[in-house]
Enzyme design. Structure first.
Site, short mmCIF file in Angstrom:
data_model
loop_
_atom_site.label_atom_id
_atom_site.label_comp_id
_atom_site.label_asym_id
_atom_site.label_seq_id
_atom_site.Cartn_x
_atom_site.Cartn_y
_atom_site.Cartn_z
N THR A 1 29.97 0.30 15.25
CA THR A 1 30.19 -0.20 13.89
C THR A 1 29.39 0.63 12.89
O THR A 1 28.17 0.74 13.00
CB THR A 1 29.77 -1.67 13.80
OG1 THR A 1 30.42 -2.38 14.84
CG2 THR A 1 30.14 -2.25 12.45
N GLU B 1 34.78 1.37 12.93
CA GLU B 1 34.18 2.50 13.63
C GLU B 1 34.97 3.78 13.34
O GLU B 1 36.13 3.73 12.95
CB GLU B 1 34.16 2.26 15.15
CG GLU B 1 33.54 0.91 15.51
CD GLU B 1 33.16 0.80 16.98
OE1 GLU B 1 33.18 1.81 17.70
OE2 GLU B 1 32.85 -0.33 17.40
N TYR C 1 27.39 -11.33 27.36
CA TYR C 1 26.91 -9.95 27.25
C TYR C 1 25.69 -9.63 28.09
O TYR C 1 25.42 -8.45 28.35
CB TYR C 1 26.69 -9.55 25.79
CG TYR C 1 25.31 -9.85 25.22
CD1 TYR C 1 24.96 -11.14 24.90
CD2 TYR C 1 24.39 -8.83 25.02
CE1 TYR C 1 23.70 -11.41 24.37
CE2 TYR C 1 23.14 -9.10 24.49
CZ TYR C 1 22.79 -10.39 24.17
OH TYR C 1 21.55 -10.65 23.66
N TYR D 1 26.93 3.00 19.68
CA TYR D 1 26.25 1.95 18.89
C TYR D 1 25.35 2.69 17.91
O TYR D 1 24.16 2.48 17.84
CB TYR D 1 25.44 1.11 19.88
CG TYR D 1 24.97 -0.24 19.45
CD1 TYR D 1 25.82 -1.16 18.85
CD2 TYR D 1 23.66 -0.64 19.70
CE1 TYR D 1 25.37 -2.43 18.51
CE2 TYR D 1 23.20 -1.90 19.37
CZ TYR D 1 24.07 -2.80 18.77
OH TYR D 1 23.63 -4.06 18.44
N GLU E 1 35.27 -4.53 13.88
CA GLU E 1 34.19 -3.56 13.79
C GLU E 1 34.80 -2.26 13.27
O GLU E 1 35.70 -1.70 13.89
CB GLU E 1 33.52 -3.32 15.16
CG GLU E 1 32.74 -4.53 15.65
CD GLU E 1 31.85 -4.23 16.85
OE1 GLU E 1 32.13 -3.25 17.58
OE2 GLU E 1 30.89 -4.99 17.06
N LYS F 1 35.62 -7.67 24.03
CA LYS F 1 36.01 -6.43 23.36
C LYS F 1 37.34 -5.87 23.82
O LYS F 1 37.96 -5.10 23.09
CB LYS F 1 34.94 -5.35 23.64
CG LYS F 1 33.55 -5.71 23.18
CD LYS F 1 33.41 -5.46 21.70
CE LYS F 1 31.95 -5.50 21.29
NZ LYS F 1 31.79 -5.13 19.89
N HIS G 1 23.60 -1.37 11.72
CA HIS G 1 24.35 -2.37 12.48
C HIS G 1 23.51 -2.91 13.64
O HIS G 1 23.44 -4.13 13.85
CB HIS G 1 25.65 -1.77 13.00
CG HIS G 1 26.43 -2.68 13.91
ND1 HIS G 1 27.10 -3.80 13.45
CD2 HIS G 1 26.63 -2.65 15.26
CE1 HIS G 1 27.68 -4.41 14.48
NE2 HIS G 1 27.42 -3.74 15.58
MN MN Z 1 32.07 -1.54 18.91
#
Ligand code: MN
Length: 432
Positions: free
Chosen positions: A365, A213, A254, A141, A211, A263, A146
């Site tokens: 992200t 990445e 979450y 993360y 996302e 996810k 983000h």
């Molecule tokens: Mn992610």
């Protein structure tokens, strides 16, 4: 510290003519690894190296009488391997020796050209597989932009958790649903809590997002914590990763243990792994404002500050059922990452955790500092309040069925040959 060598010489050209096109992602200075097979032949998957519009078949190359054949035999325990895990586990000196042999074999004037010509297959004629057997997948993360943008939506009063600037935050994800570019997956279904409701409903996600990445493939594993100064020796290379995310499922599930079914229904990676050695010309300094907490000693080293960041340009686009042409969404650079790749590796192993060859990290992200550098729709549309207008006039709040998200990435700078990552493409199918 990274060093440049003859493989980075911007003047090098290849006898594979398409590798000399100025806009190719795969000039001879890149030499990324992947796993492919010829589509028509339906033969076994094998290891290849992208060169221009072609793929050099390493298994076929071992059957020639060339210096490259010897180098491949020395680097691969099994030339017919169907994944890169074996090569990844051999470590940096092996990867580097193989890269040098590839560069010498593929460059203009090489005495090996005539023997190797028949080992180059057109990329148009191949299908790609996952480049490695991915044992474990960890998603970080690492973009503070983000984390702040998302945090504002979920916790307007305290967007960043107090640990954010001290700890490279991550969670253990699932590797079983990671697919390769070109994949099509069904919109996930699950539990969501509609606004104002006190009980959840069950059905297709209505807030499906992407996302953008950077994927990080681990090379050699470890039995002990990896010191920060050695951390990047354990990184084989980088790819692009789409961590598709169902925001409505995520919001309901979450807490308290983090991302779960929001996810793990699909994640897509680009098929070519660009080695850290190929990226050496595009290293840049890592920044941490003086007013922020400074990295603890186990996350700090001179090399982190001098060249810890990768200046990789990241561009996301979308095509829809109405517009097959890709329409640009955003553009940023991976250099804005709050944590470096090396810090992720050092942190992940500091408690004794083992990494294995072929393990995959997501960077998180990779949003940049401005609103047009957001790496996910949820940031672009401010949580759903402000639809995004595409260049053909369509709007999106979240992804619709039939949408295809395409990520591209490249590196360019004066004095170096431009290299690219190819693309990471995925399409949303209706819910089952
Ligand atoms: Mn992610």
């Amino acid at each position: 510290m990274t060093t440049l060598n003859e493989t980075h010489d911007p003047a090098l050209q290849s006898w594979v003519a398409s590798a000399n096109a100025p806009d190719t992602d795969f000039p001879i200075q890149n030499l990324p690894f992947g796993v492919f097979r010829r589509r028509e032949a339906m033969d076994a998957f094998r290891i290849g190296v992208a060169i221009g519009d072609g793929v050099l078949d390493l298994a076929a190359a071992t059957k020639t009488s060339t210096a490259l054949a010897q180098a491949v035999a020395a680097a691969l325990d099994d030339p017919a391997a169907t994944t890169l895990n074996g090569l990844m586990g051999r470590g940096k000196s092996t990867w580097s020796a193989l890269r040098l042999a590839l560069s010498r074999a593929l460059r203009n004037g090489s005495a090996e050209a005539s023997a190797l010509e028949a080992c180059v297959v057109a990329q148009a004629d191949v299908e790609m597989a996952l480049p490695a057997r991915i044992g474990d997948y960890t998603d970080f993360y690492a973009s503070v932009y983000h984390a702040t943008n998302i945090g504002k939506l979920f916790r307007p009063d305290a967007p960043l958790m107090p640990n954010y600037k001290w700890v490279p935050i991550g969670y253990h994800g699932r590797s079983s649903t990671i697919g390769v570019s070109g994949e099509r997956f069904h919109r996930p279904v699950g539990q969501t809590l509609p606004p104002g409701a006190t009980e959840p409903i069950f059905g297709p996600s209505e807030r499906l997002d992407y996302e953008f990445e950077v994927g990080i493939f681990i090379g050699a594993g470890n039995d002990a914590p990896i010191p920060i100064a050695e951390a990047e020796d354990h990184v084989f290379g980088l790819c692009l990763l789409n961590d598709w995310s169902a925001r409505d499922i995520q919001a309901w599930e979450y807490q308290p243990l983090g991302p779960f079914l929001a996810k793990n229904f699909a994640s897509t990676i680009s098929p070519w792994i660009v080695t850290t050695e190929a990226l050496a010309p595009f290293r840049t300094s890592w920044q941490r404002p003086d007013s922020d907490p400074q990295p603890l000693p186990y996350l700090d080293a001179p090399s982190v500050w001098a060249e810890g960041a990768f200046d990789v340009q990241l561009e996301a686009s979308l095509s829809t059922v109405k517009s097959l042409a890709a329409m640009k969404l955003t553009r940023t650079s991976f250099r804005h990452s709050y944590w470096t790749v090396g810090q992720m590796v050092a942190h992940h192993t500091v408690n004794g955790c083992r990494l294995m060859p072929g393990d995959l990290f997501g960077s998180g992200t990779a949003s940049g500092p401005t609103s047009d550098e957001a790496g996910a729709l949820i940031e672009l549309v401010e949580g759903g309040k402000k639809p995004f207008t595409l260049s053909n006039g369509e709007t999106r709040t979240f992804l619709e069925d039939g949408d295809t998200v395409v990520f591209k990435a490249w590196c360019e700078k004066a004095g170096a040959r431009r290299i690219g990552f190819g693309e990471c493409r995925g399409t949303v199918l209706p819910a089952r």
